[in-house]
Design a protein around this motif. Structure first.
Motif, PDB file in Angstrom:
ATOM      1  N   MET A   1     -44.350  28.694 -19.631  1.00  0.00           N
ATOM      2  CA  MET A   1     -43.113  29.390 -19.914  1.00  0.00           C
ATOM      3  C   MET A   1     -41.984  28.376 -19.999  1.00  0.00           C
ATOM      4  SD  MET A   1     -43.423  32.888 -17.660  1.00  0.00           S
ATOM      5  CE  MET A   1     -42.865  32.078 -16.217  1.00  0.00           C
ATOM      6  N   THR A   2     -41.056  28.660 -20.893  1.00  0.00           N
ATOM      7  CA  THR A   2     -39.922  27.761 -21.056  1.00  0.00           C
ATOM      8  C   THR A   2     -38.649  28.429 -20.565  1.00  0.00           C
ATOM      9  OG1 THR A   2     -39.545  28.577 -23.289  1.00  0.00           O
ATOM     10  CG2 THR A   2     -40.968  26.641 -23.063  1.00  0.00           C
ATOM     11  N   PRO A   3     -37.689  27.659 -20.089  1.00  0.00           N
ATOM     12  CA  PRO A   3     -36.425  28.233 -19.636  1.00  0.00           C
ATOM     13  C   PRO A   3     -35.681  28.901 -20.784  1.00  0.00           C
ATOM     14  CG  PRO A   3     -36.597  25.923 -19.008  1.00  0.00           C
ATOM     15  CD  PRO A   3     -37.751  26.230 -19.903  1.00  0.00           C
ATOM     16  N   SER A   4     -34.873  29.854 -20.441  1.00  0.00           N
ATOM     17  CA  SER A   4     -34.114  30.595 -21.433  1.00  0.00           C
ATOM     18  C   SER A   4     -32.954  29.775 -21.994  1.00  0.00           C
ATOM     19  CB  SER A   4     -33.572  31.872 -20.786  1.00  0.00           C
ATOM     20  OG  SER A   4     -32.655  32.495 -21.640  1.00  0.00           O
ATOM     21  N   PRO A   5     -32.861  29.631 -23.343  1.00  0.00           N
ATOM     22  CA  PRO A   5     -31.718  28.940 -23.921  1.00  0.00           C
ATOM     23  C   PRO A   5     -30.508  29.864 -24.062  1.00  0.00           C
ATOM     24  CG  PRO A   5     -33.206  29.558 -25.664  1.00  0.00           C
ATOM     25  CD  PRO A   5     -33.850  29.984 -24.350  1.00  0.00           C
TER      26      PRO A   5
ATOM     27  N   ASP B   1     -44.817  47.915 -24.743  1.00  0.00           N
ATOM     28  CA  ASP B   1     -46.196  47.459 -24.672  1.00  0.00           C
ATOM     29  C   ASP B   1     -46.298  46.204 -23.802  1.00  0.00           C
ATOM     30  OD1 ASP B   1     -48.318  45.492 -25.902  1.00  0.00           O
ATOM     31  OD2 ASP B   1     -48.929  47.496 -26.539  1.00  0.00           O
ATOM     32  N   MET B   2     -47.207  46.206 -22.839  1.00  0.00           N
ATOM     33  CA  MET B   2     -47.371  45.078 -21.928  1.00  0.00           C
ATOM     34  C   MET B   2     -47.813  43.814 -22.667  1.00  0.00           C
ATOM     35  SD  MET B   2     -47.020  44.020 -18.893  1.00  0.00           S
ATOM     36  CE  MET B   2     -46.834  45.557 -18.055  1.00  0.00           C
ATOM     37  N   ARG B   3     -48.608  43.983 -23.713  1.00  0.00           N
ATOM     38  CA  ARG B   3     -49.087  42.833 -24.476  1.00  0.00           C
ATOM     39  C   ARG B   3     -47.918  42.097 -25.135  1.00  0.00           C
ATOM     40  NH1 ARG B   3     -50.167  42.841 -29.682  1.00  0.00           N
ATOM     41  NH2 ARG B   3     -50.119  45.100 -29.726  1.00  0.00           N
ATOM     42  N   LEU B   4     -46.993  42.835 -25.716  1.00  0.00           N
ATOM     43  CA  LEU B   4     -45.820  42.221 -26.350  1.00  0.00           C
ATOM     44  C   LEU B   4     -44.904  41.569 -25.311  1.00  0.00           C
ATOM     45  CD1 LEU B   4     -44.959  44.984 -28.972  1.00  0.00           C
ATOM     46  CD2 LEU B   4     -46.079  42.786 -29.376  1.00  0.00           C
ATOM     47  N   ALA B   5     -44.745  42.228 -24.175  1.00  0.00           N
ATOM     48  CA  ALA B   5     -43.908  41.672 -23.105  1.00  0.00           C
ATOM     49  C   ALA B   5     -44.509  40.376 -22.569  1.00  0.00           C
ATOM     50  CB  ALA B   5     -43.736  42.690 -21.988  1.00  0.00           C
ATOM     51  N   SER B   6     -45.829  40.345 -22.406  1.00  0.00           N
ATOM     52  CA  SER B   6     -46.487  39.127 -21.916  1.00  0.00           C
ATOM     53  C   SER B   6     -46.326  37.978 -22.908  1.00  0.00           C
ATOM     54  CB  SER B   6     -47.973  39.390 -21.658  1.00  0.00           C
ATOM     55  OG  SER B   6     -48.120  40.263 -20.568  1.00  0.00           O
ATOM     56  N   ALA B   7     -46.442  38.278 -24.189  1.00  0.00           N
ATOM     57  CA  ALA B   7     -46.244  37.237 -25.207  1.00  0.00           C
ATOM     58  C   ALA B   7     -44.812  36.717 -25.158  1.00  0.00           C
ATOM     59  CB  ALA B   7     -46.568  37.799 -26.592  1.00  0.00           C
ATOM     60  N   ALA B   8     -43.860  37.600 -24.974  1.00  0.00           N
ATOM     61  CA  ALA B   8     -42.458  37.184 -24.873  1.00  0.00           C
ATOM     62  C   ALA B   8     -42.220  36.360 -23.609  1.00  0.00           C
ATOM     63  CB  ALA B   8     -41.545  38.412 -24.885  1.00  0.00           C
ATOM     64  N   MET B   9     -42.913  36.688 -22.526  1.00  0.00           N
ATOM     65  CA  MET B   9     -42.790  35.917 -21.283  1.00  0.00           C
ATOM     66  C   MET B   9     -43.236  34.474 -21.511  1.00  0.00           C
ATOM     67  SD  MET B   9     -41.679  37.546 -18.523  1.00  0.00           S
ATOM     68  CE  MET B   9     -42.355  36.590 -17.191  1.00  0.00           C
ATOM     69  N   GLU B  10     -44.293  34.292 -22.277  1.00  0.00           N
ATOM     70  CA  GLU B  10     -44.814  32.952 -22.540  1.00  0.00           C
ATOM     71  C   GLU B  10     -43.859  32.134 -23.417  1.00  0.00           C
ATOM     72  OE1 GLU B  10     -47.433  31.666 -21.060  1.00  0.00           O
ATOM     73  OE2 GLU B  10     -47.835  33.556 -20.043  1.00  0.00           O
ATOM     74  N   ARG B  11     -43.181  32.805 -24.340  1.00  0.00           N
ATOM     75  CA  ARG B  11     -42.256  32.106 -25.243  1.00  0.00           C
ATOM     76  C   ARG B  11     -40.933  31.770 -24.565  1.00  0.00           C
ATOM     77  NH1 ARG B  11     -43.736  36.249 -28.471  1.00  0.00           N
ATOM     78  NH2 ARG B  11     -41.670  37.164 -28.338  1.00  0.00           N
ATOM     79  N   ASN B  12     -40.384  32.718 -23.806  1.00  0.00           N
ATOM     80  CA  ASN B  12     -39.035  32.547 -23.281  1.00  0.00           C
ATOM     81  C   ASN B  12     -38.819  33.505 -22.111  1.00  0.00           C
ATOM     82  OD1 ASN B  12     -36.508  31.514 -23.097  1.00  0.00           O
ATOM     83  ND2 ASN B  12     -35.837  32.184 -25.112  1.00  0.00           N
TER      84      ASN B  12
END
Length: 103
Positions: free
Chosen positions: A1-5, A40-51
């Protein structure tokens, strides 16, 4: 996970009814949060990994325990539920410890 810009603190709202998500989003946006809503948990998890956000409001019914097991030590997670039995699950789960609440 990367910090939020993002200059504003980011908040993910995951699950919940559409009406409740919108009400919570409006309230947090008024306080200066950048709010992102996921059904959707799948979309939220993908977003967690990106930012990753600074915090998450999560509907227990959309996979709360699995989410807490994966991300609970990395970001504060507030579990919301209409199910009274959730208290028993939370207090007996090794994934949700006092350390998780105070990390």
């Amino acid at each position: 996970m990367t910090p939020s810009p993002c200059p504003r603190p980011r908040l993910f709202i995951i699950g919940l009814s559409r009406v409740l998500r919108l009400e919570l989003a409006d309230a947090f946006q008024a306080e200066g949060y950048a709010v992102f809503q996921y059904t959707d948990m799948r979309l939220a998890s993908a977003a967690m990994e990106r930012n990753a956000p600074e915090a998450v409001l999560l509907d227990w019914g959309v996979g709360g325990l699995a989410f807490v097991e994966r991300y609970g030590g990395l970001v504060p997670v507030l579990l919301l539920s209409a199910d009274d039995a959730l208290i028993d699950v939370v207090t007996s789960s090794p994934a949700i410890s006092r350390k998780s609440w105070h990390a």
